[in-house]
Design a protein around this motif. Structure first.
Motif, PDB file in Angstrom:
ATOM      1  N   ALA A  78       0.801  -1.227   0.000  1.00 29.14           N
ATOM      2  CA  ALA A  78       0.000   0.000   0.000  1.00 29.14           C
ATOM      3  C   ALA A  78       0.834   1.278   0.000  1.00 29.14           C
ATOM      4  CB  ALA A  78      -0.938   0.003   1.209  1.00 29.14           C
ATOM      5  N   LEU A  79       2.020   1.250   0.605  1.00 29.86           N
ATOM      6  CA  LEU A  79       2.786   2.487   0.779  1.00 29.86           C
ATOM      7  C   LEU A  79       4.154   2.473   0.118  1.00 29.86           C
ATOM      8  CD1 LEU A  79       2.009   3.115   4.564  1.00 29.86           C
ATOM      9  CD2 LEU A  79       0.832   4.070   2.571  1.00 29.86           C
ATOM     10  N   LEU A  80       4.895   1.366   0.282  1.00 28.20           N
ATOM     11  CA  LEU A  80       6.269   1.357  -0.215  1.00 28.20           C
ATOM     12  C   LEU A  80       6.343   1.292  -1.735  1.00 28.20           C
ATOM     13  CD1 LEU A  80       9.285   1.282   0.310  1.00 28.20           C
ATOM     14  CD2 LEU A  80       9.128  -1.198   0.573  1.00 28.20           C
ATOM     15  N   LEU A  81       5.597   0.390  -2.349  1.00 26.86           N
ATOM     16  CA  LEU A  81       5.704   0.233  -3.800  1.00 26.86           C
ATOM     17  C   LEU A  81       5.347   1.513  -4.564  1.00 26.86           C
ATOM     18  CD1 LEU A  81       4.396  -3.402  -4.380  1.00 26.86           C
ATOM     19  CD2 LEU A  81       6.741  -2.584  -4.133  1.00 26.86           C
TER      20      LEU A  81
ATOM     21  N   MET B   4      12.871   5.389  -7.770  1.00 28.23           N
ATOM     22  CA  MET B   4      13.896   4.386  -8.067  1.00 28.23           C
ATOM     23  C   MET B   4      14.389   4.404  -9.516  1.00 28.23           C
ATOM     24  SD  MET B   4      15.189   2.778  -5.556  1.00 28.23           S
ATOM     25  CE  MET B   4      15.923   1.300  -6.290  1.00 28.23           C
ATOM     26  N   PRO B   5      13.559   4.731 -10.516  1.00 27.65           N
ATOM     27  CA  PRO B   5      14.111   4.817 -11.885  1.00 27.65           C
ATOM     28  C   PRO B   5      15.262   5.809 -12.008  1.00 27.65           C
ATOM     29  CG  PRO B   5      11.722   4.718 -11.975  1.00 27.65           C
ATOM     30  CD  PRO B   5      12.092   4.885 -10.522  1.00 27.65           C
TER      31      PRO B   5
ATOM     32  N   LEU C  52      18.449   6.484   0.070  1.00 30.93           N
ATOM     33  CA  LEU C  52      17.167   5.789   0.045  1.00 30.93           C
ATOM     34  C   LEU C  52      16.288   6.237   1.205  1.00 30.93           C
ATOM     35  CD1 LEU C  52      15.359   3.660  -1.249  1.00 30.93           C
ATOM     36  CD2 LEU C  52      16.459   1.939   0.191  1.00 30.93           C
ATOM     37  N   PHE C  53      16.878   6.400   2.370  1.00 33.49           N
ATOM     38  CA  PHE C  53      16.133   6.852   3.551  1.00 33.49           C
ATOM     39  C   PHE C  53      15.468   8.203   3.270  1.00 33.49           C
ATOM     40  CE2 PHE C  53      15.453   8.790   7.634  1.00 33.49           C
ATOM     41  CZ  PHE C  53      15.182   7.746   8.506  1.00 33.49           C
TER      42      PHE C  53
END
Length: 316
Positions: free
Chosen positions: A134-137, A144-145, A304-305
């Motif tokens: 629900a949140l990360l993807l 990320m690209p 990333l964080f």
């Protein structure tokens, strides 16, 4: 070429030279980058036809190139079977090297285009399956690209042991009290509501929650806020279904099997879920983004964080 491009080209060249020296000693064959590209395409494709499509050449060209390469190396790289071309252990090793070279070249190109430092490396992230879906993807899809040289390893878990054992670098966790040995940022407050599917509500009277068929986390999540609320507010209720994750609880509710208290980020009216209550006051929790203190020195982890802290948003 910039310093970044030169750095990755140097790393790539050193990798190729190392393998070239090994093979030269045994076979006198000069392994080069097109050979690695060929091997990687056939490993990925699994057949001559798919490898040819990846390389944008015809099948006969791939066939002849593989035959020449195996003859030059003096050993087989693939075994032909009914399932296609099966790579030997040597082909697997070379394909891994080809992937690293591919990533290095991609990173170098990005560095040249952006004129800055390329973030590379592997970061291990852990979260629950519900937070993942629900949140990360959705957050990862945003940024990320832009980090082609950054590799992310994902694992789903309900505890903090991953970080404590150094099995992960970053964790997304729903908790009111994160462990003191971790550092991080509180991203949002998460509330819960009792919900049911439209189909379930067609056959029951939703007025009395205690008379419904309940779906709940099992004993793997004994301190979950929804478990605490149900035991205090509906002590006589015995759940009809128990699940080891909130995502599974949500799927059973969506299937029309009963009611459950769900986090707000999993309640999607567009998927047929309807709230039966206001937020459960006093039983909310917090979404935390956490890492180990020693990870703050790693550029890949810090990047990333920070990106996750900006991108993760709970539905309004």
């Amino acid at each position: 070429m910039s310093v970044v491009g030169g750095h990755y080209r140097l790393a790539f060249t050193q990798s190729i030279l190392a393998f070239t020296q090994v093979f030269n000693a045994a076979t006198h064959y000069q392994l080069d980058y097109p050979d690695l590209v060929l091997i990687l395409a056939l490993v990925r494709g699994g057949s001559l036809a798919r490898a040819a499509a990846l390389l944008k050449v015809d099948v006969s060209t791939v066939f002849r190139a593989v035959r020449r390469l195996e003859a030059g190396l003096g050993q087989a790289l693939f075994e032909k079977s009914r399932a296609g071309y099966l790579p030997t252990s040597l082909a697997h090793t070379l394909a891994e090297q080809a992937e690293r070279a591919e990533q290095a070249l991609d990173a170098a190109r990005v560095g040249v285009e952006q004129g800055g430092e390329v973030i590379s490396g592997t970061v291990r992230l852990t979260c629950t399956d519900s937070v993942l879906h629900a949140l990360l993807l959705p957050a990862l899809a945003q940024f990320m690209p832009g980090y082609p040289a950054l590799t992310l390893e994902l694992s789903t878990s309900n505890d903090f042991a991953n970080l404590s054992r150094r099995d992960a670098d970053i964790a997304l966790r729903l908790t009111q009290a994160p462990p003191e040995h971790l550092v991080g940022r509180r991203l949002a407050t998460v509330s819960y509501r009792v919900c049911a599917s439209v189909n379930y509500l067609q056959s029951v009277d939703p007025g009395e929650l205690a008379r419904q068929s309940w779906i709940a986390p099992d004993d793997f999540l004994p301190d979950h806020p929804t478990v605490t609320w149900r035991r205090q507010q509906l002590p006589g209720v015995q759940p009809s279904y128990r699940c080891n994750s909130m995502l599974a609880v949500t799927e059973l509710v969506r299937a029309g099997l009963g009611v459950a208290a769900l986090p707000d980020f999993l309640i999607d009216p567009g998927q047929g879920l309807r709230p039966l209550s206001e937020p459960l006051l006093g039983y909310d929790t917090s979404l935390w983004l956490l890492t180990r203190p020693d990870c703050r020195a790693l550029r890949s982890v810090v990047t990333l964080f920070d990106e996750l802290a900006r991108a993760i948003r709970l539905p309004a």
